[in-house]
Design a protein around this motif. Structure first.
Motif, PDB file in Angstrom:
ATOM      1  N   THR A  90     -10.238  -2.045  -1.461  1.00  0.00           N
ATOM      2  CA  THR A  90     -10.673  -0.591  -2.082  1.00  0.00           C
ATOM      3  C   THR A  90     -11.111  -0.725  -3.392  1.00  0.00           C
ATOM      4  O   THR A  90     -11.878   0.248  -3.589  1.00  0.00           O
TER       5      THR A  90
ATOM      6  N   PRO B  32      -2.098   6.363   4.852  1.00  0.00           N
ATOM      7  CA  PRO B  32      -2.199   6.206   3.490  1.00  0.00           C
ATOM      8  C   PRO B  32      -1.630   7.308   2.716  1.00  0.00           C
ATOM      9  O   PRO B  32      -1.909   8.621   2.739  1.00  0.00           O
ATOM     10  N   ASP B  33      -1.409   7.016   1.192  1.00  0.00           N
ATOM     11  CA  ASP B  33      -1.027   8.048   0.276  1.00  0.00           C
ATOM     12  C   ASP B  33      -1.925   8.005  -0.903  1.00  0.00           C
ATOM     13  O   ASP B  33      -1.767   7.225  -1.682  1.00  0.00           O
ATOM     14  N   PRO B  34      -3.112   8.716  -0.853  1.00  0.00           N
ATOM     15  CA  PRO B  34      -4.142   8.500  -1.618  1.00  0.00           C
ATOM     16  C   PRO B  34      -3.721   8.907  -3.391  1.00  0.00           C
ATOM     17  O   PRO B  34      -4.273   8.158  -4.322  1.00  0.00           O
ATOM     18  N   SER B  35      -2.469   9.405  -3.278  1.00  0.00           N
ATOM     19  CA  SER B  35      -1.911   9.632  -4.604  1.00  0.00           C
ATOM     20  C   SER B  35      -1.288   8.483  -5.254  1.00  0.00           C
ATOM     21  O   SER B  35      -0.918   8.477  -6.692  1.00  0.00           O
ATOM     22  N   HIS B  36      -0.964   7.551  -4.528  1.00  0.00           N
ATOM     23  CA  HIS B  36      -0.454   6.336  -5.112  1.00  0.00           C
ATOM     24  C   HIS B  36      -1.421   5.341  -5.531  1.00  0.00           C
ATOM     25  O   HIS B  36      -2.459   5.111  -4.867  1.00  0.00           O
TER      26      HIS B  36
ATOM     27  N   GLY C  72      -2.714   3.340  -2.688  1.00  0.00           N
ATOM     28  CA  GLY C  72      -2.586   4.213  -1.392  1.00  0.00           C
ATOM     29  C   GLY C  72      -4.078   4.517  -0.846  1.00  0.00           C
ATOM     30  O   GLY C  72      -4.066   5.753  -0.030  1.00  0.00           O
ATOM     31  N   GLN C  73      -5.221   3.864  -1.072  1.00  0.00           N
ATOM     32  CA  GLN C  73      -6.407   4.478  -0.931  1.00  0.00           C
ATOM     33  C   GLN C  73      -6.711   4.134   0.742  1.00  0.00           C
ATOM     34  O   GLN C  73      -7.502   4.811   1.251  1.00  0.00           O
ATOM     35  N   ALA C  74      -5.890   3.348   1.314  1.00  0.00           N
ATOM     36  CA  ALA C  74      -6.094   2.968   2.738  1.00  0.00           C
ATOM     37  C   ALA C  74      -5.053   2.106   3.199  1.00  0.00           C
ATOM     38  O   ALA C  74      -4.085   1.743   2.349  1.00  0.00           O
TER      39      ALA C  74
ATOM     40  N   CYS D 267       1.016  -1.234  -0.009  1.00  0.00           N
ATOM     41  CA  CYS D 267       0.056   0.136   0.007  1.00  0.00           C
ATOM     42  C   CYS D 267       0.972   1.332   0.138  1.00  0.00           C
ATOM     43  O   CYS D 267       1.934   1.377   0.786  1.00  0.00           O
TER      44      CYS D 267
END
Length: 803
Positions: free
Chosen positions: A194, A38-42, A45-47, A22
Motif C-alpha cells: 500500500t 483493516p484499521d486505516p487509522s493504524h 492498516g490501509q488494507a 497490519c
C-alpha cells in the motif's frame, strides 16, 4: 446492555499472521470473534489480506490443538498413541528430559527451532525463545535464517556492517525510485504494497526484478524478468552501466566506502603502513593522494584520512615503494568497477534473459530517479549464491548514495527498550560452538542460528557433536525445508522432542510431547514499533485477546516462561511473571502496561528521524559503519580471509542448465517457487474461505512448454527433479519464460468442509514441494538452499484416481 440483547464490540488491534502486522479492527458479537477489518487509522492498516479476513475461521477451527499430548508408542508406529496430559505433567516431563540431556551431553545437545516471524505470529515470542535458549546454554536456533533473512540481515553486513535492507528499511514515503528484487509485497508485506502504491501516485518510479509477472511487476516502470538464480549477473551489469556512464555519487563513494583504499595485486590484501615501512602500523591502511601523486594513510580507528577525501584517487593502478620493494596496487573501487564492467548489457542478456536495452534503461532509471529505496526478499535468499547476490544488489544502493538518506534505506528510530533476547549471559560462561561454525564460520552459526542441514547432521551423524533434543515452536520443518526424508529420519532419531503449535502437522507428529498454542488473536502481545515508517515505528501497542484460546492452549510466551521456571531458570524470567517482563521492556519508554491494556489502540512515542547517522561524530570521530574499515566495504577482506571472493561475483546456480548440462538433458526446465497469497507457507489450507479459492497445488508453466508435453490447463502433472517427484495441477502462464516453471510449497492439510483433500507429505503421490529439493548444493557461506532455482521436468500424470 439488558440481558438477552445482542452485544457487539469493535477492538483496535493488529493482525499478527505475518511480518506486515497490519492494523485491524476486530468485531466481537455476543462474546464471539466474528470479523477482522483493516484499521486505516493504524500506520499499517490501509488494507487487510484474505488470510487476515479469515482469522475467525482460524480461531474457531475444530482441529486446533487444545490440550498437551504425550506420545505413548514408538516413533516408527503409524499411530503415535497420543495421550492427553495436564500442563504440570507436560512441563515436568519436558524439563526433566531436557535437563538430563544437558547433564549427559551438554546444553548444546539440545537445539531450538522457531517458525519464521515473516510468516507467522512468532514475532510475539521470538526474543523470549532466544532468551530461553541462551539461559539454557544452547547456541543453536533453527530459525530458517538460511532461507528467509540471510540476505537481508547478514550477507549485506559484509558490505554495510549492518542489516540492509532488513533493518535499514525502504523509506517509501520519500523514495524517488523503489527497487523490489525477488520480493512481492502484495503477498509478503501488505503494508509495503500500500505504501508503494501511494509512492507511485506521487511520482515515484518502480523497478521490479522477478521471474514472474507479479502484481507489482505489472505496474512497474521496469520489470526485469531474470532467469532464476542469475540475479548477481544482472545486479553487476546494472552497476557496470552506472559506473561506465558516470551515474554514481562519486563524493559519497570516495568518502564513505573503502573504494579509495589500495589493494595489493600480489596478495589481494589491503595495503597497510606495515607494508610500506618496517615497523609500520598494520592497523592503518593506504590510499593514493592523486593531488600529490603519492600514498597517503587512512586510520579506521579515527575514521579519517591524512588528506582531504576529495584528493583521493578512486581509480587507477599505482606502484607503491615498500620496505620490501615496489608493490603494484589498484584501488578497491577500481577492482569493483572492473568486476561490474565484466558484465556488459549483452553478456547480462545472454546469462539472465533480460534484454540489454532494459538493463541500460533500468540503470538510468535507478540513477536519475534517486533516492533509491530497495528491498530484497527470499526470492534471492533461497539460492546457491545468496551471499554474492545480496552483496551485488547492495552495490546499487551504494552507487546512488542513498543509504540512510531521506528516501533511501533508513534505520528508522526505535522506541527505547532492552534487548531482552540477548541481555541474559549465555550459560555456561563459555558457550559451545554452534552447529556449522567449522564449515561456514561466516554463516548463520556466527550469530547463533543453525541450518536444518546442520541440525540433521548433528542428529544423525553426531557431527560436530551429538544433537539429542529439540524444542520446537511452530516450525513445520518437513514442509518448509529441503531434504525432507533425511529430516524425517533425523527428527525420529531424537532422544526427546517437544513441539508447540496450533495444529498437529507432519513435523509435530514426530514429537514426544506436543503443546497447544493460542493463536495471535487469543493472547496478549507487546509490540514496540511497526518498522515500515517513522510513524509506524513510534507506535507501541499491547495487542489484547479478542477470543478465548481453545481448551488449555497457552501463548508461546507463557510456554517459554513456564518452561523456564520448570528448568530452574526462573530467575531470568521474573519467576514466570510475563507482566513483569513487559514492564521491564516498557521501562525505558516511560509507558505503563496498565495504560496500554486500557487503550488497545496503543500509544505514540515522540521519535526523531535522523538521516546519514554514519556522518555523526563521537569524540570527534565519525561514527562510520560497523565494518573493519568503518567504511562501506565494496571490497571485503573478511570474506577474503575465509577463502571467499572479496568482491561480489556471479556464480551460476549449482543445479542449473549451464553448471549441470548433464542433468539439464533429463531435467530441461528451471524450477522456482513463490509464496501463495492465500496461505502463510504450510498454514491455513484447512480454512474453507481460503481453500475454496485454491483447491489444489498448482505448478505454473508456459503454454509452449505445456503443449510440447501434451499438458492442458488443469491437468494433474508430475514435477520431477534429481531428488524426487510430486504432483500438482498445471496452470498455464504465458508471462513466464518458456523454460521456467513455478511451483508451490506447504501443501498437506485437508479441508473437508469444501471437499478438498490432504496430501501425503513424504511420497511421490503427495504435493510436498520440498521433496524435490536437496541440500547437496548450497551457498558456501550461508548454507542457503536453492528452493528458487533448481532443475526439473514436468510430465502429465496418470489419470487413475484423478491424482
Amino acid at each position: 446492555m439488558a440481558p438477552g440483547h445482542p452485544t457487539s464490540e469493535r477492538v483496535r488491534t493488529y493482525c499478527a499472521l505475518c511480518v506486515s502486522r497490519c492494523g485491524a479492527i476486530a468485531t466481537i458479537e455476543d462474546g464471539r470473534f466474528v470479523r477482522l477489518d483493516p484499521d486505516p487509522s493504524h500506520p499499517t492498516g490501509q488494507a487487510l489480506c484474505a488470510k487476515g479476513r479469515a482469522a475467525p475461521e482460524l480461531v474457531h477451527h475444530r482441529d486446533r490443538l487444545k490440550y498437551p499430548l504425550k506420545r505413548t508408542r514408538p516413533k516408527g508406529d503409524p499411530d503415535p498413541g497420543w495421550q492427553r496430559i495436564g500442563w504440570d505433567e507436560a512441563l515436568e516431563l519436558t524439563a526433566s528430559r531436557l535437563g538430563a540431556l544437558a547433564a549427559e551431553s551438554g546444553p548444546e545437545s539440545v537445539a531450538f527451532s522457531l517458525v519464521s516471524p515473516s510468516t507467522s505470529a512468532s514475532d510475539d515470542s521470538m526474543a523470549w525463545v532466544e532468551r530461553l535458549m541462551r539461559a539454557f546454554g544452547s547456541p543453536n536456533l533453527v530459525g530458517a535464517m538460511e532461507l528467509c533473512g540471510w540476505g537481508r540481515y547478514f550477507a549485506t553486513g559484509f558490505t554495510f556492517g549492518a542489516p540492509v535492507p532488513g533493518k535499514y528499511l525502504p523509506d517509501l514515503e520519500n523514495a524517488g525510485c523503489i527497487l523490489f528484487w525477488g520480493y512481492n509485497p502484495n503477498h509478503a508485506r501488505l503494508a509495503h504494497a500500500t505504501a508503494t502504491l501511494a509512492a507511485q501516485k506521487r511520482g515515484a518510479r518502480l523497478v521490479v526484478v522477478d521471474p514472474r509477472r507479479t502484481e507489482p511487476a505489472r505496474r512497474a516502470d521496469a520489470w526485469l524478468q531474470v532467469r532464476p538464480g542469475t540475479d548477481a549477473a544482472l545486479a553487476l551489469g546494472l552497476a557496470g552501466v552506472m559506473i561506465e556512464r558516470g551515474w554514481f555519487d562519486e563524493p559519497f563513494v570516495r568518502e564513505w566506502t573503502n573504494g579509495p583504499l589500495l589493494v595489493r595485486s600480489d596478495t589481494g590484501r589491503l595495503l597497510t603502513d606495515a607494508d610500506v615501512s618496517e615497523g609500520g602500523d598494520a592497523g592503518r591502511h593506504v590510499a593514493w593522494d592523486r593531488a600529490a601523486g603519492r600514498p597517503t594513510g587512512y586510520d579506521p580507528r579515527r575514521g579519517r584520512y591524512d588528506v582531504d577525501p576529495t584528493d583521493l584517487a578512486l581509480s587507477g593502478e599505482h606502484t607503491v615503494r615498500t620496505w620490501k620493494g615496489d608493490v603494484r596496487c589498484r584501488t578497491a573501487f577500481e577492482l569493483a568497477a572492473a568486476r561490474c564492467r565484466a558484465y556488459p548489457p549483452e553478456r547480462v542478456e545472454a546469462i539472465t534473459g533480460v534484454p540489454r536495452a532494459e538493463v541500460e534503461r533500468s540503470a538510468r532509471l535507478l540513477w536519475e530517479s534517486r533516492p533509491l529505496a530497495y528491498y530484497a526478499w527470499s526470492g534471492v535468499e533461497m539460492q546457491t549464491s545468496s551471499t554474492q547476490i545480496a552483496r551485488a544488489i547492495a552495490q546499487l544502493s551504494v552507487l546512488t548514495g542513498s543509504l540512510d538518506a531521506r528516501g533511501g534505506n533508513v534505520l528508522f528510530p526505535a522506541v527505547a527498550s532492552p534487548a531482552v533476547g540477548s541481555e541474559v549471559p549465555a550459560r555456561p560462561a563459555r558457550p559451545a560452538v554452534g552447529l556449522g561454525v567449522a564449515e561456514r564460520p561466516l554463516g548463520p552459526a556466527r550469530w547463533g542460528f543453525a541450518t536444518t542441514d546442520e541440525l540433521y547432521r548433528g542428529i544423525l551423524e553426531r557431527e560436530p557433536y551429538a544433537v539429542r533434543g529439540l524444542v520446537g515452536f511452530g516450525s513445520n520443518l518437513l514442509l518448509s525445508h529441503g531434504d525432507v526424508l533425511r529430516g524425517r529420519g533425523a527428527l525420529a532419531a531424537l532422544d526427546f522432542y517437544v513441539h508447540a503449535d496450533l495444529f498437529m502437522n507432519p513435523t509435530a507428529e514426530l514429537a514426544d510431547v506436543v503443546l497447544p498454542v493460542a493463536s495471535g488473536f487469543e493472547r496478549e502481545a507487546l509490540k514496540l514499533g511497526f518498522e515500515v515508517s517513522p510513524a509506524a515505528q513510534s507506535l507501541v501497542q499491547l495487542r489484547r485477546p479478542v477470543a478465548a484460546p481453545p481448551g488449555e492452549a497457552r501463548s508461546d510466551t507463557a510456554i517459554v516462561f513456564d518452561l523456564a521456571v520448570a528448568l530452574g531458570l526462573g530467575e531470568h524470567f521474573w519467576n514466570g511473571d510475563v507482566d513483569a517482563a513487559y514492564r521491564h521492556q516498557l521501562a525505558p519508554s516511560g509507558l505503563s502496561l496498565e495504560w496500554l491494556r486500557a487503550h488497545p489502540e496503543g500509544a505514540r512515542v515522540a521519535l526523531e528521524t535522523r538521516y546519514r547517522k554514519f556522518a555523526e561524530t563521537a569524540g570527534g570521530v565519525p561514527l562510520g559503519f560497523g565494518t573493519p574499515t568503518r567504511k562501506i566495504e565494496l571490497y571485503s577482506e573478511t570474506l577474503l580471509a575465509h577463502g571467499q571472493p572479496p568482491l561480489p561475483e556471479y556464480q551460476e546456480p549449482q543445479v542449473g542448465p549451464v553448471s549441470r548440462p548433464d542433468l539439464a538433458e533429463r531435467y530441461p526446465l528451471v524450477l522456482t517457487c513463490a509464496k501463495h497469497t492465500l496461505f502463510c507457507e504450510s498454514q491455513h489450507r484447512a480454512l474453507p474461505s481460503l481453500r475454496r479459492k485454491a483447491m489444489d497445488p498448482e505448478v505454473e508453466l508456459h503454454p509452449a512448454a505445456a503443449a510440447e508435453r501434451g499438458i492442458a490447463a488443469g491437468d494433474w502433472v508430475r514435477i520431477e527433479t534429481p531428488e524426487g517427484r510430486v504432483r500438482a495441477r498445471a496452470r498455464l502462464n504465458d508471462t513466464l519464460q518458456p523454460n521456467v516453471v513455478c511451483g508451490q510449497h506447504g501443501w498437506w492439510q485437508p479441508c473437508p468442509e469444501v471437499g478438498a483433500p490432504g496430501y501425503e507429505p513424504f511420497g511421490p503421490d503427495g504435493a510436498n514441494f520440498n521433496l524435490l529439493i536437496g541440500n547437496a548444493a548450497i551457498d558456501p557461506i550461508s548454507g542457503s538452499v536453492p528452493h528458487r532455482a533448481y532443475l526439473c521436468e514436468i510430465r502429465r500424470a496418470e489419470e487413475a484416481g484423478g491424482r
